[in-house]
Write a protein that holds these residues in place. Structure first.
Motif, PDB file in Angstrom:
ATOM      1  N   MET A  23      64.115  97.928  31.254  1.00 27.91           N
ATOM      2  CA  MET A  23      65.517  97.541  31.426  1.00 27.91           C
ATOM      3  C   MET A  23      65.880  97.452  32.906  1.00 27.91           C
ATOM      4  O   MET A  23      65.337  98.183  33.730  1.00 27.91           O
TER       5      MET A  23
ATOM      6  N   ASN B 204      62.684  93.389  29.516  1.00 27.12           N
ATOM      7  CA  ASN B 204      63.055  93.212  28.116  1.00 27.12           C
ATOM      8  C   ASN B 204      64.561  93.111  27.920  1.00 27.12           C
ATOM      9  O   ASN B 204      65.034  92.294  27.137  1.00 27.12           O
ATOM     10  N   ILE B 205      65.294  93.959  28.616  1.00 26.03           N
ATOM     11  CA  ILE B 205      66.743  94.024  28.411  1.00 26.03           C
ATOM     12  C   ILE B 205      67.443  94.135  29.760  1.00 26.03           C
ATOM     13  O   ILE B 205      67.087  94.989  30.573  1.00 26.03           O
TER      14      ILE B 205
ATOM     15  N   ARG C  90      65.691  87.712  27.721  1.00 25.53           N
ATOM     16  CA  ARG C  90      66.005  87.319  26.346  1.00 25.53           C
ATOM     17  C   ARG C  90      67.019  88.241  25.668  1.00 25.53           C
ATOM     18  O   ARG C  90      67.387  87.998  24.519  1.00 25.53           O
ATOM     19  N   ALA C  91      67.401  89.307  26.353  1.00 21.15           N
ATOM     20  CA  ALA C  91      68.360  90.231  25.742  1.00 21.15           C
ATOM     21  C   ALA C  91      69.315  90.753  26.802  1.00 21.15           C
ATOM     22  O   ALA C  91      68.891  91.248  27.853  1.00 21.15           O
ATOM     23  N   ILE C  92      70.609  90.610  26.539  1.00 25.29           N
ATOM     24  CA  ILE C  92      71.643  91.026  27.493  1.00 25.29           C
ATOM     25  C   ILE C  92      72.591  91.998  26.819  1.00 25.29           C
ATOM     26  O   ILE C  92      73.130  91.738  25.745  1.00 25.29           O
ATOM     27  N   TRP C  93      72.749  93.149  27.476  1.00 28.80           N
ATOM     28  CA  TRP C  93      73.683  94.176  26.994  1.00 28.80           C
ATOM     29  C   TRP C  93      74.852  94.146  27.963  1.00 28.80           C
ATOM     30  O   TRP C  93      74.737  94.623  29.091  1.00 28.80           O
TER      31      TRP C  93
ATOM     32  N   ASN D 116      68.332  81.272  22.056  1.00 19.88           N
ATOM     33  CA  ASN D 116      67.110  82.085  22.077  1.00 19.88           C
ATOM     34  C   ASN D 116      67.295  83.378  22.892  1.00 19.88           C
ATOM     35  O   ASN D 116      66.319  84.010  23.270  1.00 19.88           O
TER      36      ASN D 116
ATOM     37  N   VAL E  63      69.574  87.067  22.927  1.00 19.23           N
ATOM     38  CA  VAL E  63      70.470  87.949  22.168  1.00 19.23           C
ATOM     39  C   VAL E  63      71.444  88.603  23.133  1.00 19.23           C
ATOM     40  O   VAL E  63      71.031  89.122  24.167  1.00 19.23           O
TER      41      VAL E  63
ATOM     42  N   GLU F 203      74.626  91.377  23.356  1.00 16.86           N
ATOM     43  CA  GLU F 203      75.443  92.415  22.724  1.00 16.86           C
ATOM     44  C   GLU F 203      76.600  92.695  23.681  1.00 16.86           C
ATOM     45  O   GLU F 203      76.392  93.254  24.764  1.00 16.86           O
TER      46      GLU F 203
END
Lengths: 212, 212
Positions: free
Chosen positions: B86, B147-148, B171-174, B186, B188, B190
């Motif tokens: 992260m 990853n995040i 590919r993933a955003i918090w 493509n 994600v 949150e």
């Protein structure tokens, strides 16, 4: 406007509408259709019309919604702007971050005190506040009408902290500890588990990778 | 176990089961019935059986669930324990709090870098990290498989930050900024709006007061 029972799911979407409308207002947008709003918010237009109709509806057919009017109507429903007295229990990383978060006072949520049991933290300055000794919690609550208490303690202290708060008449608990707390029926608890949201994000990311 | 499409609502409840089971395990509980679990979690027993059946079911009729077995099965589904890389963009209060949050590494989520554009913050020590210059974001992402990414910037920088991240393959955003961010299909996202949860709590509290 006559009050009616609105589902919790609709209530939980209202803050998103409020944020979106605030942004549109800052951008100078005066009116917006449910179709435009639906594209901005990734909701269907009929969902949006349904949600807003729960409160009597604010739109005019073919004319859309007044951004300012709709925003202010939602603020009224959520009773934003009315001053709320908040305290924070736990002056660790999360507690300190919440004490300093500038978005809250803008909508009437004021943090007036932050408590901890750690002698190294008691007396420390956090934003505009000094960390108080948790032993002073009961006398503080006897003297002040606290609307919302934030629990930001480690998990093992969360339930006992919630119990102390509710015993002193606190009616709303915003819990950031990594354990859900329980409270009597006349108390509202909002359990915010940061890791729950992270785990879900991580799962959805893995699903995408498998589809790719 | 064969993978099947599980509804997002069920997935979002799994972290709560996981936390509850972890707590039971710490308390030395070996087996639990869906009825007991339902009382602890304020869900109906049939809801719990339905949720867990989505993954093939882990219980035996009249015998309940093995706490350890169910916990580990849920961890497998959520792929907890696998190391996730992260990074955090924004070293303000929330960014710093997340960088120091001890619950994440315990489940495999490691924060390896934190970025900001503020010269007063760049180089500052936050937990085990030093704040990096946001100008180094692209070269970092070229060298590391992230990853995040956590977006903890002010609202006005959130979307452009998300765009920079996804352009580099994240590919993933918090997202903790007070504005929802959008991303390609493509990716994600949150969106965690802390104030949404506070506004909802405040509303439910007011409703209780009116009923009282």
């Amino acid at each position: 406007m006559e009050k009616q029972r609105v589902s919790d799911a609709v209530i939980r979407r209202l803050p998103r509408y409020y944020r979106q409308l605030s942004q549109l207002e800052r951008e100078g947008v005066l009116r917006i259709s449910s179709g435009q709003l639906s594209r901005l918010m990734s909701l269907t237009a009929s969902q949006i019309r349904h949600d807003l109709n729960c409160f009597g509806g604010f739109g005019q057919q073919g004319y859309g919604y007044s951004v300012k009017g709709l925003k202010s109507a939602i603020a009224d429903i959520l009773e934003l702007g009315q001053q709320k007295h908040m305290i924070i229990i736990g002056a660790g990383n999360i507690g300190q971050a919440l004490a300093c978060y500038e978005g809250f006072p803008r909508e009437g949520f004021y943090v007036h005190a932050i408590f901890d049991n750690n002698p190294r933290l008691i007396g420390k300055t956090v934003g505009r506040l000094q960390v108080s000794d948790i032993q002073e919690l009961e006398s503080y609550l006897a003297a002040e009408k606290v609307n919302i208490a934030v629990v930001a303690t480690p998990g093992e202290f969360a339930q006992q902290t919630a119990d102390r708060l509710t015993a002193c008449g606190v009616r709303a608990i915003w819990n950031f500890a990594p354990i859900d707390v329980a409270a009597p029926n006349n108390v509202v608890v909002e359990n915010v588990s940061l890791s729950d949201s992270l785990y879900a994000l991580s799962y959805f990311m893995n699903q995408l990778d498998e589809q790719a």
